[in-house]
Write a protein that holds these residues in place. Structure first.
Motif, mmCIF file in Angstrom:
data_model
loop_
_atom_site.group_PDB
_atom_site.id
_atom_site.type_symbol
_atom_site.label_atom_id
_atom_site.label_comp_id
_atom_site.label_asym_id
_atom_site.label_seq_id
_atom_site.Cartn_x
_atom_site.Cartn_y
_atom_site.Cartn_z
ATOM 1 N N SER A 163 0.831 -1.212 0.000
ATOM 2 C CA SER A 163 0.000 0.000 0.000
ATOM 3 C C SER A 163 0.858 1.253 0.000
ATOM 4 C CB SER A 163 -0.929 0.006 1.221
ATOM 5 O OG SER A 163 -1.801 -1.107 1.180
ATOM 6 N N MET A 164 1.917 1.255 0.802
ATOM 7 C CA MET A 164 2.819 2.410 0.847
ATOM 8 C C MET A 164 3.456 2.668 -0.515
ATOM 9 S SD MET A 164 4.851 2.210 4.502
ATOM 10 C CE MET A 164 6.066 3.442 3.977
ATOM 11 N N LEU A 167 0.832 3.900 -3.041
ATOM 12 C CA LEU A 167 0.453 5.293 -2.762
ATOM 13 C C LEU A 167 1.543 6.262 -3.205
ATOM 14 C CD1 LEU A 167 -1.200 4.815 0.737
ATOM 15 C CD2 LEU A 167 -2.328 5.872 -1.231
ATOM 16 N N GLY A 171 1.047 8.552 -6.285
ATOM 17 C CA GLY A 171 1.034 9.987 -5.971
ATOM 18 C C GLY A 171 1.993 10.766 -6.853
ATOM 19 N N VAL A 187 -1.529 12.654 -1.071
ATOM 20 C CA VAL A 187 -1.330 11.195 -1.010
ATOM 21 C C VAL A 187 -0.359 10.830 0.109
ATOM 22 C CG1 VAL A 187 -0.443 9.192 -2.271
ATOM 23 C CG2 VAL A 187 -1.898 10.831 -3.448
ATOM 24 N N THR A 190 -1.803 10.362 3.450
ATOM 25 C CA THR A 190 -2.387 9.028 3.644
ATOM 26 C C THR A 190 -1.311 8.021 4.036
ATOM 27 O OG1 THR A 190 -4.069 9.547 1.993
ATOM 28 C CG2 THR A 190 -3.813 7.233 2.554
ATOM 29 N N VAL A 191 -0.123 8.164 3.424
ATOM 30 C CA VAL A 191 1.010 7.295 3.789
ATOM 31 C C VAL A 191 1.349 7.501 5.264
ATOM 32 C CG1 VAL A 191 3.466 6.797 3.381
ATOM 33 C CG2 VAL A 191 1.961 7.261 1.437
#
Length: 201
Positions: A163-164, A167, A171, A187, A190-191
């Motif tokens: 996910s990281m 993202l 981004g 973005v 969110t990280v």
């Protein structure tokens, strides 16, 4: 450039360092032989005397840019005392992807992966290995945080790592294609939240 290298090794290194930003900005297909000769001041014969073909120069340039990025990240991680802060380095480093000492042209993994997906298997393989290595390093940091009690024991390290990466790279892509760096900032928030959510309560 490293001392103690032979003349041919020095020339090879000079070609890599001089063309790394060009390949990262223009891509493999977009970089012409005249781009390489103009940048280095060397003849086509001299470049091909050190490399078999343009692809070999591109692969060496990718490795050079990736190593440059890896050193920036490791340097910052060394001064981070917690696993949380070490993971946050990724958000901080990629936040400044348009500024030095980040490789000119942005993230070499994203650039190479997007371009080489259908056109160049060797470059695609290099980008894939870089993503897998990045994934493993994030998993190791999360595991370290779990073992030390800093992170919750029920964290899915693999999911967070993927996910990281998704993202961050997504981004950067959105920020570049829209010419809106603020999109990447959003973005990266969110990280940061994702990393904050790992903490043991």
């Amino acid at each position: 450039m490293s001392k103690g290298l032979s003349k041919s090794e020095r020339t090879r290194q000079f070609i890599i360092e001089t063309t790394a930003d060009i390949f990262n900005t223009k891509g493999y297909v977009g970089t012409s032989m005249s781009d390489l000769t103009t940048a280095t001041g060397l003849t086509k014969g001299s470049i091909y005397g050190n490399f078999e073909n343009k692809e070999e120069v591109a692969i060496a340039a990718f490795d050079y840019n990736l190593e440059k990025l890896r050193k920036i990240i490791l340097q910052r991680m060394t001064s981070a005392s917690t696993y949380h802060d070490k993971l946050m380095v990724y958000a901080q480093v990629y936040h400044s992807f348009k500024r030095s000492p980040f490789p000119e042209g942005g993230c070499p993994i994203l650039n190479t992966a997007v371009e080489a997906d259908d056109t160049n298997n060797q470059l695609k393989d290099r980008a894939a290995k870089a993503v897998i290595r990045w994934q493993k390093s994030i998993i190791n940091l999360i595991q370290g945080g779990i073992n030390s009690g800093e992170f919750s024991s029920n964290v899915d390290a693999n999911n967070v790592a993927l996910s990281m990466i998704a993202l961050i790279e997504g981004g950067i892509m959105i920020a570049r294609v829209t010419s809106q760096p603020a999109n990447l900032d959003e973005v990266l928030k969110t990280v940061s939240k994702l990393i904050e959510g790992l903490k043991a309560h």
